[in-house]
Design an enzyme around this catalytic site. Structure first.
Site, mmCIF file in Angstrom:
data_model
loop_
_atom_site.group_PDB
_atom_site.id
_atom_site.type_symbol
_atom_site.label_atom_id
_atom_site.label_comp_id
_atom_site.label_asym_id
_atom_site.label_seq_id
_atom_site.Cartn_x
_atom_site.Cartn_y
_atom_site.Cartn_z
ATOM 1 C CE1 TYR A 229 -3.219 -2.760 -0.046
ATOM 2 C CE2 TYR A 229 -4.022 -2.071 2.086
ATOM 3 C CZ TYR A 229 -4.121 -2.886 0.982
ATOM 4 O OH TYR A 229 -5.128 -3.812 0.907
ATOM 5 C CG ASP B 195 -12.749 -6.489 5.872
ATOM 6 O OD1 ASP B 195 -12.383 -5.985 6.950
ATOM 7 O OD2 ASP B 195 -13.203 -5.815 4.924
#
Ligand code: NAD
Length: 357
Positions: free
Chosen positions: A143, A251
């Site tokens: 990222y 998640d």
């Protein structure tokens, strides 16, 4: 016991202020009950800060965040700000706070209350008493890796997955120390069969394990880890992984518990200073209606007391109160339950306070 700690509260947007208000009430109550000496300050962040100051992370907010001992954040974002240019979008405030405060360790517990085991998408016996902690590296990896960009007139694009030994070691230490405080098992997740960066990750974590002989270390490839989380999640206690893999695995773990309104998180730096926030977003669809579940925000306060302030007794008292209220059948609207025990956001906050001892 008095600790003279300062907490910055950043309610943000949508349901952020609603859930933060309940978390603040609970923190205030625990503060006086246990004589903790915590003081609180509240400032704007996200879309609400943009409306007043023209930017999502104003200097005043950033300075207060740097000076405070811990931060409680509600949620940011919403349709009013979706068309702003990238740098002005509410979510930029989160990235700004994470990088300015060097909050490299993201702790996401996935705990399924035994009173809510029907809310999970998995069969009850697979998830009953699930208590898992995923530790995700938050400020490195693909990222943030350079170089990144678009080439060939937009016909190709690229990113760089890069970790230094130092970055792996510091997240590894957080994970081993967390494992020491729990069941003393740690699973490190990577993709060492394909990626050089993962080979280094595995090597550093393995070397580090010599300093933590009481923790049993295992390694798992990320594709298998995703499968195992859904097949038999209770085999895991603490998992540690890089930014990209952690984003996805945490998640998956969140969904095992059924409701996003229940899940807290912590992002810590190397001094255990932390930003604590519910995993959910600003939920514009239910904002202002008293429908938001404040338990993720309230559990985030419990995490703050435990991880940043080492106030375990006060932290446990909040967790215990949440379990008691759930065992009595009280629910917010996102959770299955009897209609006559459905509570609004603030009624749930009040119930948690009533049960605090
Ligand atoms: P969301 O988490 O806000 O909502 C997803 C669904 O879950 C919605 O149906 C919502 O009503 C429900 N929900 C969420 N929290 C709940 C709670 N506490 N109680 C009851 N129900 C709850 O995700 P989204 O809809 O994808 O995003 C909405 C906005 O939030 C977007 O602007 C997004 O960028 C932002 N967002 C912010 C954060 C953050 O601040 N950390 C995280 C995720 C999304």
């Amino acid at each position: 016991m008095t600790s003279n700690k300062t907490v910055l509260i950043l309610p943000g947007d949508g349901i952020g202020p609603e859930v933060c208000n309940e978390a603040k009430k609970v923190l205030g109550h625990v503060n006086s009950l246990h004589n903790l000496g915590i003081s609180m300050q509240e400032l704007l962040v996200g879309g609400s800060a943009y409306e007043k100051f023209g930017k999502p992370l104003p200097e005043e907010t950033l300075t207060a965040a740097i000076e405070s001992d811990a931060i409680l954040l509600g949620a940011v974002g919403g349709p009013n700000w979706d068309n702003l240019e990238y740098e002005l979008r509410p979510e930029r405030a989160l990235l700004g706070l994470r990088s300015e405060l060097d909050l490299f360790a993201n702790l996401r517990p996935a705990i399924l209350s035994k009173h809510l085991s029907d809310s999970s998408s998995l069969k009850k016996d697979k998830v009953q008493d699930l208590d898992l902690l995923i530790i995700r590296e938050l400020t490195g990896g693909i990222y943030f890796g350079e170089p990144r960009g678009v080439t060939d007139s937009g016909n190709s694009a690229f990113n760089t997955m890069i970790y230094s030994k130092k970055e792996i070691e510091r997240i590894g230490r957080v994970a081993f120390e967390a494992a020491q405080k729990r069941n003393k098992t740690l699973c490190s997740v990577d993709k060492a069969n394909v990626l050089e960066v993962s080979v280094l990750w595995r090597e550093v974590i393995t070397n580090l394990s010599k300093e933590y002989p009481d923790v049993e270390l295992s390694h798992m490839l990320v594709d298998n880890a995703a499968m195992q989380l859904v097949r038999n999640p209770k085999q895991f206690d603490v998992m540690v992984t890089g930014n990209l893999f952690g984003d996805i695995l945490s998640d998956i773990a969140a969904m095992l518990t059924g409701s996003i309104g229940m899940l807290p998180s912590a992002s810590l730096n190397s001094d255990n200073k932390g930003m604590y926030e519910p995993v959910h977003g600003s939920a514009p669809d239910i904002s202002g209606k008293g429908l938001a579940n404040p338990l993720a925000a309230i559990s985030s306060v419990a995490m703050m007391l435990k991880y940043s302030f080492d106030l375990n007794e006060a932290s446990k008292s909040i967790e215990k109160s949440i379990q008691e209220v759930l065992s009595e059948g009280y629910r917010t609207h996102d959770l299955e339950g009897a209609q006559n025990k459905k509570l609004t956001t603030s009624e749930m906050g009040n119930k948690i306070i009533e049960n605090l001892k």
